[in-house]
Write an enzyme that holds these catalytic residues in place. Structure first.
Site, PDB file in Angstrom:
ATOM      1  N   ILE A 121       0.833  -1.200   0.000  1.00 15.90           N
ATOM      2  CA  ILE A 121       0.000   0.000   0.000  1.00 15.90           C
ATOM      3  C   ILE A 121       0.868   1.251   0.000  1.00 15.90           C
ATOM      4  O   ILE A 121       0.671   2.168  -0.793  1.00 15.90           O
ATOM      5  CB  ILE A 121      -0.939   0.001   1.220  1.00 15.90           C
ATOM      6  CG1 ILE A 121      -2.007  -1.078   1.092  1.00 15.90           C
ATOM      7  CG2 ILE A 121      -1.609   1.361   1.389  1.00 15.90           C
ATOM      8  CD1 ILE A 121      -2.932  -1.169   2.281  1.00 15.90           C
ATOM      9  N   ASP A 168      15.958 -11.303  -1.550  1.00 12.93           N
ATOM     10  CA  ASP A 168      15.314 -11.798  -0.337  1.00 12.93           C
ATOM     11  C   ASP A 168      15.881 -11.050   0.857  1.00 12.93           C
ATOM     12  O   ASP A 168      17.078 -11.139   1.150  1.00 12.93           O
ATOM     13  CB  ASP A 168      15.574 -13.303  -0.199  1.00 12.93           C
ATOM     14  CG  ASP A 168      14.828 -13.924   0.975  1.00 12.93           C
ATOM     15  OD1 ASP A 168      14.355 -13.174   1.858  1.00 12.93           O
ATOM     16  OD2 ASP A 168      14.739 -15.162   1.029  1.00 12.93           O
ATOM     17  N   THR A 198       8.041  -2.177   4.499  1.00 11.69           N
ATOM     18  CA  THR A 198       7.656  -3.580   4.507  1.00 11.69           C
ATOM     19  C   THR A 198       7.926  -4.179   5.865  1.00 11.69           C
ATOM     20  O   THR A 198       8.728  -3.655   6.646  1.00 11.69           O
ATOM     21  CB  THR A 198       8.423  -4.363   3.422  1.00 11.69           C
ATOM     22  OG1 THR A 198       7.853  -5.672   3.285  1.00 11.69           O
ATOM     23  CG2 THR A 198       9.897  -4.501   3.773  1.00 11.69           C
ATOM     24  N   LYS A 212       1.292   1.538  16.364  1.00 12.20           N
ATOM     25  CA  LYS A 212       1.666   0.540  17.367  1.00 12.20           C
ATOM     26  C   LYS A 212       2.879   1.018  18.162  1.00 12.20           C
ATOM     27  O   LYS A 212       3.182   0.457  19.206  1.00 12.20           O
ATOM     28  CB  LYS A 212       1.941  -0.814  16.699  1.00 12.20           C
ATOM     29  CG  LYS A 212       0.674  -1.542  16.290  1.00 12.20           C
ATOM     30  CD  LYS A 212       0.943  -2.950  15.788  1.00 12.20           C
ATOM     31  CE  LYS A 212       1.577  -2.979  14.430  1.00 12.20           C
ATOM     32  NZ  LYS A 212       0.718  -2.411  13.381  1.00 12.20           N
ATOM     33  N   TYR A 225       8.552  -2.433  16.073  1.00 16.02           N
ATOM     34  CA  TYR A 225       8.780  -1.100  15.524  1.00 16.02           C
ATOM     35  C   TYR A 225      10.017  -0.456  16.147  1.00 16.02           C
ATOM     36  O   TYR A 225      10.785   0.228  15.468  1.00 16.02           O
ATOM     37  CB  TYR A 225       7.572  -0.202  15.786  1.00 16.02           C
ATOM     38  CG  TYR A 225       6.408  -0.384  14.834  1.00 16.02           C
ATOM     39  CD1 TYR A 225       6.515  -1.146  13.665  1.00 16.02           C
ATOM     40  CD2 TYR A 225       5.190   0.227  15.101  1.00 16.02           C
ATOM     41  CE1 TYR A 225       5.440  -1.295  12.812  1.00 16.02           C
ATOM     42  CE2 TYR A 225       4.115   0.094  14.231  1.00 16.02           C
ATOM     43  CZ  TYR A 225       4.243  -0.673  13.094  1.00 16.02           C
ATOM     44  OH  TYR A 225       3.177  -0.804  12.237  1.00 16.02           O
TER      45      TYR A 225
END
Length: 353
Positions: free
Chosen positions: A13, A48, A71, A112, A144
């Site tokens: 998004i 990756d 991400t 969060k 986070y």
């Protein structure tokens, strides 16, 4: 100096909205993913994030001036979330270090930071609202915080500036995204319309009656661009929301109107969405076949568990934007229009009928 962006999470998004804005602004844009999707103006980079050797190969010929980290990966426990998500940031910044090209790194986290991680989300002692950036970290482990610490350490080592961006629930289009309230509600409303089920609010009384705010992905992209190029914004963390506030008791009816259905008055009962959509896969497949939709798999569109987490919170959640406003970021987006724009895009792309 020319600007080259590496967007980690370019198909999500936030990443897709950021890629669209940067290409529009004339940047060279590369998007890193294990399985990149085609995006106009974005150079796909296959790598990756959990494999340092893979990243070294993938980024060997790229020297970005700006890195946008948008991400994360979900894991069963917070300890595992911390390990995996911190390592992904460390790995990509380590792989870029030899070039010495990076001037700024922007990290997208979220509320969060104030509300706590998934294991303790919206529980215990919480800061007063509206949330402000100068409120300290909660005394609890949080992936986070680990992501931030990884960026801070790399910035201190390599000399680039950084910014951290804390959106509320993000409205935007991305198929397969783990946190996608807008598309989840669009699917739920469509299922209600097509099956005759009542369009019942799935959240708490606190969310129905209290004030809240949200973040349009396009507005977040604008703040990412601003903070990455504005010297006054260097080495700062910023909240980012649309700039309006609303109550779900008002917004629910507006969403229902867009889909041509009736909004059921909230009776005070909390009815989470996930168990009520758990068996809707076959119904969605039938709807997709009837209307020729592009995605017949409901699980790739809806993330009911995350919508439940946001709409089920027991407290009013509003976010202060004064910090970035004072520094010159004045963008604004009405939240109802953000929903309407998303629903229209989903219909144009044949993801909802």
């Amino acid at each position: 100096m020319s600007n080259t962006a590496l967007i980690v999470g370019a198909s999500g998004i936030v990443g897709s909205a950021t890629a669209a804005l940067l290409t529009q602004e004339g940047w060279r844009v590369a998007g890193l993913a294990r399985h990149p999707v085609a995006q106009a103006g974005v150079e796909p980079v296959v790598g990756d994030l959990q494999d340092p050797a893979s990243l070294e190969r993938a980024l060997a010929d790229l020297a970005p001036s700006h890195v946008f980290l948008a991400t994360w990966q979900r894991r069963p426990t917070e300890a595992e979330m911390i390990r995996v998500n911190r390592a992904m940031i460390e790995n990509v910044l380590d792989a870029l270090r030899p070039k010495g090209s990076v001037r700024h790194v922007a990290l997208v986290t979220g509320l969060k930071h104030y509300l706590g991680p998934f294991e303790a989300y919206g529980k215990g002692t919480l800061p007063q609202t509206p949330f402000r950036e100068d409120q300290g970290r909660l005394d609890i482990e949080n992936f986070y915080y680990a992501q931030e610490d990884a960026v801070f350490a790399a910035a201190g080592r390599d000399g680039f500036s950084w910014s951290v961006h804390r959106p509320h629930t993000i409205i935007g289009k991305a198929v397969g995204n783990a946190m996608n309230m807008g598309t989840t509600l669009a699917c739920y409303a469509t299922l209600c319309r097509e099956t005759g089920r009542p369009f019942v609010f799935p959240g708490s009384a606190a969310q129905w009656n209290g004030l809240t705010d949200m973040t349009d992905a396009r507005l977040l992209a604008r703040q990412l661009l601003w903070a990455s190029t504005e010297p006054k914004a260097a080495d700062e963390a910023f909240n980012v929301v649309n700039g309006d506030v609303f109550r779900w008791s008002w917004m629910w009816g507006r969403i229902a109107d867009w889909f041509g259905i009736e909004a059921v008055p909230f009776d005070g009962t909390h009815r989470p969405l996930e168990p009520r959509m758990a068996q809707d896969g076959p119904a969605w497949t039938e709807i997709a076949q009837r209307y020729g939709l592009a995605e017949p798999n409901l699980e790739k569109l809806a993330s009911a568990w995350h919508t439940d987490a946001d709409l089920g919170r027991p407290i009013e959640v509003v976010t202060d934007m004064s910090k970035s406003r004072r520094l010159g970021f004045t963008a604004y987006q009405p939240t109802d229009d953000a929903f309407y724009d998303l629903f229209g895009q989903l219909r144009a792309d044949r993801l909802i009928p």
